[in-house]
Write a protein that holds these residues in place. Structure first.
Motif, PDB file in Angstrom:
ATOM      1  N   UNK A  68      11.706  32.771   2.737  1.00  0.00           N
ATOM      2  CA  UNK A  68      11.034  33.669   1.794  1.00  0.00           C
ATOM      3  C   UNK A  68      11.619  33.556   0.388  1.00  0.00           C
ATOM      4  N   UNK A  69      10.736  33.571  -0.600  1.00  0.00           N
ATOM      5  CA  UNK A  69      11.154  33.703  -1.997  1.00  0.00           C
ATOM      6  C   UNK A  69      11.302  35.180  -2.366  1.00  0.00           C
ATOM      7  N   UNK A  70      10.405  35.988  -1.819  1.00  0.00           N
ATOM      8  CA  UNK A  70      10.428  37.433  -2.065  1.00  0.00           C
ATOM      9  C   UNK A  70      10.316  38.145  -0.729  1.00  0.00           C
ATOM     10  N   UNK A  71      11.260  39.009  -0.449  1.00  0.00           N
ATOM     11  CA  UNK A  71      11.261  39.766   0.797  1.00  0.00           C
ATOM     12  C   UNK A  71      10.728  41.163   0.520  1.00  0.00           C
ATOM     13  N   UNK A  72       9.730  41.584   1.284  1.00  0.00           N
ATOM     14  CA  UNK A  72       9.141  42.914   1.144  1.00  0.00           C
ATOM     15  C   UNK A  72       9.628  43.795   2.285  1.00  0.00           C
ATOM     16  N   UNK A  73      10.170  44.948   1.936  1.00  0.00           N
ATOM     17  CA  UNK A  73      10.733  45.835   2.948  1.00  0.00           C
ATOM     18  C   UNK A  73      10.295  47.274   2.702  1.00  0.00           C
ATOM     19  N   UNK A  74      10.453  48.093   3.748  1.00  0.00           N
ATOM     20  CA  UNK A  74      10.316  49.532   3.596  1.00  0.00           C
ATOM     21  C   UNK A  74      11.712  50.117   3.435  1.00  0.00           C
ATOM     22  N   UNK A  75      12.511  50.074   4.472  1.00  0.00           N
ATOM     23  CA  UNK A  75      13.868  50.603   4.434  1.00  0.00           C
ATOM     24  C   UNK A  75      14.838  49.583   3.829  1.00  0.00           C
ATOM     25  N   UNK A  76      15.967  50.042   3.284  1.00  0.00           N
ATOM     26  CA  UNK A  76      16.952  49.116   2.725  1.00  0.00           C
ATOM     27  C   UNK A  76      17.492  48.173   3.799  1.00  0.00           C
ATOM     28  N   UNK A  77      17.857  46.956   3.409  1.00  0.00           N
ATOM     29  CA  UNK A  77      18.420  46.011   4.379  1.00  0.00           C
ATOM     30  C   UNK A  77      19.820  46.430   4.806  1.00  0.00           C
ATOM     31  N   UNK A  78      20.172  46.085   6.024  1.00  0.00           N
ATOM     32  CA  UNK A  78      21.520  46.324   6.524  1.00  0.00           C
ATOM     33  C   UNK A  78      22.471  45.289   5.928  1.00  0.00           C
ATOM     34  N   UNK A  79      23.781  45.510   6.028  1.00  0.00           N
ATOM     35  CA  UNK A  79      24.723  44.487   5.539  1.00  0.00           C
ATOM     36  C   UNK A  79      24.472  43.126   6.169  1.00  0.00           C
ATOM     37  N   UNK A  80      24.163  43.109   7.463  1.00  0.00           N
ATOM     38  CA  UNK A  80      23.898  41.839   8.148  1.00  0.00           C
ATOM     39  C   UNK A  80      22.651  41.160   7.590  1.00  0.00           C
ATOM     40  N   UNK A  81      21.646  41.955   7.253  1.00  0.00           N
ATOM     41  CA  UNK A  81      20.418  41.387   6.695  1.00  0.00           C
ATOM     42  C   UNK A  81      20.648  40.885   5.274  1.00  0.00           C
ATOM     43  N   UNK A  82      21.456  41.585   4.506  1.00  0.00           N
ATOM     44  CA  UNK A  82      21.771  41.125   3.150  1.00  0.00           C
ATOM     45  C   UNK A  82      22.481  39.783   3.199  1.00  0.00           C
ATOM     46  N   UNK A  83      23.332  39.614   4.200  1.00  0.00           N
ATOM     47  CA  UNK A  83      24.069  38.353   4.330  1.00  0.00           C
ATOM     48  C   UNK A  83      23.161  37.173   4.640  1.00  0.00           C
ATOM     49  N   UNK A  84      21.918  37.443   5.062  1.00  0.00           N
ATOM     50  CA  UNK A  84      20.955  36.367   5.319  1.00  0.00           C
ATOM     51  C   UNK A  84      20.242  35.935   4.042  1.00  0.00           C
ATOM     52  N   UNK A  85      20.419  36.715   2.973  1.00  0.00           N
ATOM     53  CA  UNK A  85      19.729  36.434   1.725  1.00  0.00           C
ATOM     54  C   UNK A  85      20.508  35.443   0.879  1.00  0.00           C
ATOM     55  N   UNK A  86      19.769  34.578   0.195  1.00  0.00           N
ATOM     56  CA  UNK A  86      20.394  33.632  -0.716  1.00  0.00           C
ATOM     57  C   UNK A  86      20.188  34.056  -2.156  1.00  0.00           C
ATOM     58  N   UNK A  87      20.900  33.438  -3.092  1.00  0.00           N
ATOM     59  CA  UNK A  87      20.792  33.811  -4.507  1.00  0.00           C
ATOM     60  C   UNK A  87      19.429  33.525  -5.122  1.00  0.00           C
ATOM     61  N   UNK A  88      18.608  32.737  -4.435  1.00  0.00           N
ATOM     62  CA  UNK A  88      17.269  32.445  -4.957  1.00  0.00           C
ATOM     63  C   UNK A  88      16.232  33.436  -4.441  1.00  0.00           C
ATOM     64  N   UNK A  89      16.670  34.396  -3.636  1.00  0.00           N
ATOM     65  CA  UNK A  89      15.742  35.332  -3.008  1.00  0.00           C
ATOM     66  C   UNK A  89      15.645  36.626  -3.807  1.00  0.00           C
ATOM     67  N   UNK A  90      14.441  37.178  -3.863  1.00  0.00           N
ATOM     68  CA  UNK A  90      14.227  38.501  -4.451  1.00  0.00           C
ATOM     69  C   UNK A  90      13.863  39.469  -3.331  1.00  0.00           C
ATOM     70  N   UNK A  91      14.289  40.708  -3.479  1.00  0.00           N
ATOM     71  CA  UNK A  91      13.999  41.755  -2.498  1.00  0.00           C
ATOM     72  C   UNK A  91      13.275  42.884  -3.212  1.00  0.00           C
ATOM     73  N   UNK A  92      12.231  43.381  -2.582  1.00  0.00           N
ATOM     74  CA  UNK A  92      11.437  44.463  -3.152  1.00  0.00           C
ATOM     75  C   UNK A  92      11.235  45.530  -2.083  1.00  0.00           C
ATOM     76  N   UNK A  93      11.695  46.759  -2.360  1.00  0.00           N
ATOM     77  CA  UNK A  93      11.538  47.831  -1.395  1.00  0.00           C
ATOM     78  C   UNK A  93      12.370  49.036  -1.782  1.00  0.00           C
ATOM     79  N   UNK A  94      12.426  50.010  -0.891  1.00  0.00           N
ATOM     80  CA  UNK A  94      13.320  51.152  -1.092  1.00  0.00           C
ATOM     81  C   UNK A  94      14.747  50.682  -0.828  1.00  0.00           C
ATOM     82  N   UNK A  95      15.645  50.892  -1.798  1.00  0.00           N
ATOM     83  CA  UNK A  95      17.005  50.368  -1.685  1.00  0.00           C
ATOM     84  C   UNK A  95      18.073  51.446  -1.845  1.00  0.00           C
ATOM     85  N   UNK A  96      17.664  52.709  -2.046  1.00  0.00           N
ATOM     86  CA  UNK A  96      18.616  53.817  -2.156  1.00  0.00           C
ATOM     87  C   UNK A  96      19.726  53.485  -3.160  1.00  0.00           C
TER      88      UNK A  96
END
Length: 377
Positions: A68-96
């Protein structure tokens, strides 16, 4: 290359919403974007995988996050899920952003470009992207239904052969989006509705929906349509006058919130005790500590015969429409980030600039950066 959107299955306990519904997915693909989803991502909102025509299903979350280039979420990602993200990825969602400094720091350290839907500015041009408001309207509607279900009495006035039943008296504390929807719903159910908010400018809106506005001569308006935290003297005055009103109510629905802070306590234990047995309190602020001193998150407790309900994730209890509205919010925001199917945000755009949380290894909003750095010191 065309932007690839990734939609994972939400992992937060009890979360049934999905960030993308079939109709919106089709619209985005028609604009040249590619969509990838984790199988079963829409199941909680009653959208089957087969409803997502031409969407590629990716079984493994790690593969989805990588593609994914852009990840769409409802709830914020967990630490484990954040660790799956690379510097080229964008995240869009509720992030508290103000509630979890560690998560923000982790997004920063991963080099992720993160957009927090909580930060969408409340300006006319951004109304179609205002996910906080869309989900709050659902919460307010559901809160009135929860209260009516818990109450041991009718909401409307009924005239029967056995006599006349007076309408229930419902007080809604907080006349933001959730409060206004609770007012409208309780009024449609036939209750006698009262409203209070520290922002006097909400009086006309509450009255237009059928509520009698309580004037306690306390003003706590702040920038952006939010409420500021009251001074100790203002709190004392508010609690004294509000307590007198609460005692005579059959139902109290609380919706008050201050961004980045624990929910203000509006209903103290003494005021709960003063209510009639069989009265009901529905506390929409339960997840941030509660507006009622007796609230217990995820439980319905009894105090001196009064029922206090502290629900979690109320919009998630209506996942079909909550998902549809949220997906449209995301799609409208994506229009500011993607041009002709290609990544091209206008970083000078007010909505983009105020919604971006982390970028280029930095935390962008001053208030969030100060919160994170203060927690790290």
């Amino acid at each position: 290359m065309a932007v690839k959107l990734g939609v994972p299955k939400e992992t937060a306990a009890g979360e049934c919403r999905v960030a993308l519904v079939p109709a919106v997915a089709a619209q985005l693909m028609a604009k040249g974007l590619e969509v990838r989803m984790q199988p079963g991502a829409g199941a909680g909102a009653f959208f089957a995988d087969g409803d997502y025509h031409d969407v590629r299903m990716v079984e493994e979350p790690a593969d989805l996050y990588r593609e994914a280039d852009v990840l769409l979420r409802v709830q914020p990602p967990t630490p484990e899920e954040i660790d799956l993200l690379g510097p080229e990825t964008a995240v869009l969602g509720f992030l508290d952003p103000l509630g979890d400094p560690d998560r923000v720091a982790r997004l920063r350290d991963r080099g992720v470009t993160a957009f927090a839907m909580e930060l969408v500015p409340r300006i006319a041009r951004a109304q179609s992207m205002d996910a906080l408001s869309s989900q709050a309207s659902i919460a307010g509607y559901k809160a009135a239904l929860l209260a009516a279900d818990l109450a041991p009495r009718f909401f409307p006035m009924l005239t029967t052969a056995a006599g006349t039943v007076r309408p229930a008296k419902v007080l809604v504390l907080g006349a933001g989006v959730a409060g206004l929807q609770a007012i409208a719903t309780a009024h449609r159910l036939g209750a006698s509705v009262f409203a209070y908010d520290v922002r006097p400018e909400t009086r006309e809106q509450a009255a237009s929906l059928g509520a009698t506005f309580l004037d306690l001569d306390v003003s706590g308006s702040a920038e952006g349509g939010y409420a500021r935290e009251l001074t100790d003297e203002e709190k004392r005055k508010e609690q004294e006058l509000l307590g007198e009103q609460i005692a005579g109510m059959d139902v109290v629905i609380t919706t008050a919130a201050v961004p980045g802070r624990p929910a203000p306590v509006l209903v103290r234990e003494a005021e709960v005790t003063a209510m009639r047995p069989g009265s009901v309190i529905v506390d929409l602020a339960a997840e941030t500590g509660g507006n009622c001193e007796c609230t217990v998150l995820d439980e319905t407790v009894r105090h001196e015969g009064v029922m206090i309900h502290g629900p979690r994730n109320v919009p998630g209890k209506l996942p079909v429409h909550a998902s549809e509205m949220y997906a449209r919010n995301l799609a409208n925001f994506l229009d500011l980030l993607v041009d002709g199917g290609h990544w091209g945000p206008d970083w000078e755009d007010e909505v983009v600039a105020k919604t971006v949380l982390t970028r280029n290894g930095e935390i962008v909003p001053d208030a969030v950066r100060e919160r994170v750095e203060g927690g790290a010191s």
